[in-house]
Design an enzyme around this catalytic site. Structure first.
Site, PDB file in Angstrom:
ATOM      1  N   ASP A  15       7.712  -1.750 -14.504  1.00 38.63           N
ATOM      2  CA  ASP A  15       6.528  -1.301 -15.243  1.00 38.63           C
ATOM      3  C   ASP A  15       6.398   0.219 -15.256  1.00 38.63           C
ATOM      4  O   ASP A  15       6.789   0.892 -14.294  1.00 38.63           O
ATOM      5  CB  ASP A  15       5.283  -1.913 -14.572  1.00 38.63           C
ATOM      6  CG  ASP A  15       4.050  -1.771 -15.445  1.00 38.63           C
ATOM      7  OD1 ASP A  15       4.185  -1.504 -16.651  1.00 38.63           O
ATOM      8  OD2 ASP A  15       2.943  -1.928 -14.908  1.00 38.63           O
ATOM      9  N   ASN A  63       4.492  -9.938 -24.196  1.00 41.75           N
ATOM     10  CA  ASN A  63       4.966  -8.659 -24.769  1.00 41.75           C
ATOM     11  C   ASN A  63       5.168  -8.695 -26.289  1.00 41.75           C
ATOM     12  O   ASN A  63       5.290  -7.647 -26.918  1.00 41.75           O
ATOM     13  CB  ASN A  63       6.261  -8.199 -24.087  1.00 41.75           C
ATOM     14  CG  ASN A  63       6.045  -7.659 -22.685  1.00 41.75           C
ATOM     15  OD1 ASN A  63       6.932  -7.748 -21.833  1.00 41.75           O
ATOM     16  ND2 ASN A  63       4.876  -7.080 -22.416  1.00 41.75           N
TER      17      ASN A  63
END
Ligand code: FPP
Length: 235
Positions: A15, A63
Site C-alpha cells: 500500500d 480496486n
C-alpha cells in the site's frame, strides 16, 4: 547484527503507491511501477532469507472502482512482470501461485498467470502467492459454493466438516497460514486480506510507503514479530 530467523510465511499489503507518486508530482501509475520494483526487491530478499511463502495483495475485488486508466496501468504492469518472470524462471526458481477470482481478468493476463503457475510448479525456492482480483470474503464464498457442490454430488458430508477440511476449499489450500502480515503506508486496517488465514497472525503496520520499502524495513518487521509473544489463545 545476527539475522533473526524469518517466519515461514510473510504476507504483505503493498500500500501507498498512489501517495508516493503524488508526493513527487507523478501519475499514480508511476507509483505502481515503483511498487512493482519494490515487490521484485522484497521477493528476492525473501528468497535469500529462506522465507518459504510470500503472499502479496496486488489487486483487490474493490480496486476495479479506480479509474479505467489506473486499472489498465496496473494490469499492464502485471502482464509485463509475468512475462519477465516467465523469461527468467530457470534463473530465479520462484514458484508462482495466484489467489483470487482470475475469471474477471483479460484472457491474455489469465493465460500468463496460468502459464507462470504451471511452469514454476516444480520450483522450491520461495512460493509467491499473488492476490489478484482477490477479496477475502469472495474467497470464502467461492469456497462455500465449491463445498456445497461437493455435498450435492455426494462427495462431502456436512456432519464431518472441520476447519482444516474447509481450508482445502480456499485459494490458499495447502499453504500454511502466514505468521506475519505487514502493511506499510500507515493505514491501520486489513482491507479484506486473508481474513480466514490471519486469525492468529502477527500484524506489523509501518509508516513507510510501499515503493520505498527496503530489505531493512523487512528486517525491522521480522524483529518486531520476534518481540511478540505468540500464545494462540493459550496462556
Ligand atoms: C495500493 O496502493 C496498491 C495497489 C492497489 C496496487 C498494487 C500493485 C503493485 C504494487 C504493482 C503490481 C506489480 C507487480 C509486479 C507486483 P494505493 O494505490 O492504494 O496507494 P495510496 O493508498 O497511496 O493511494
Amino acid at each position: 547484527m545476527e539475522k533473526l530467523s524469518p517466519p515461514r510465511h510473510i504476507a504483505i499489503i503493498m500500500d501507498g503507491n498512489g501517495r508516493w507518486a503524488k508526493k513527487r508530482g507523478l501519475p499514480r501509475t508511476a507509483g505502481h511501477s515503483a511498487g512493482g520494483e519494490a515487490f521484485r526487491r522484497i521477493a528476492n530478499y525473501c528468497r535469500t532469507l529462506g522465507v518459504e511463502y510470500l503472499t502479496v495483495y496486488a489487486f483487490s475485488t474493490e480496486n476495479w472502482k479506480r479509474s479505467a486508466d489506473e486499472v489498465s496501468g496496473i494490469m499492464k504492469l502485471l502482464a509485463k512482470y509475468l512475462q519477465e518472470a516467465l523469461r527468467d524462471m530457470e534463473k530465479n526458481h520462484v514458484r508462482f501461485c495466484f489467489f483470487g477470482d482470475l475469471s474477471r481478468l483479460s484472457p491474455e493476463l489469465r493465460k500468463l498467470c496460468l502459464d507462470a503457475q504451471q511452469r514454476s510448479s516444480e520450483y522450491h525456492e520461495v512460493q509467491v502467492n499473488f492476490c489478484l482480483n482477490y477479496g477475502g470474503r469472495d474467497e470464502i464464498i467461492r469456497g462455500i459454493k465449491s463445498y456445497a457442490q461437493d455435498v450435492k454430488d455426494g462427495k462431502a458430508d456436512p456432519d464431518t466438516l472441520t476447519e482444516e477440511l474447509f481450508s482445502g476449499y480456499l485459494d490458499s489450500a495447502g499453504v500454511p497460514d502466514p505468521e506475519l502480515v505487514i502493511r506499510p503506508s500507515g493505514e491501520l486496517r486489513t482491507s479484506n486480506f486473508l481474513p480466514w488465514q490471519t486469525v492468529y497472525s502477527e500484524f506489523v503496520f509501518m509508516n513507510v510507503l510501499w515503493p520505498d520499502f527496503s530489505p531493512e524495513d523487512l528486517d525491522a518487521a521480522i524483529a518486531e514479530y520476534h518481540r511478540r509473544n505468540r500464545r494462540f489463545g493459550g496462556v
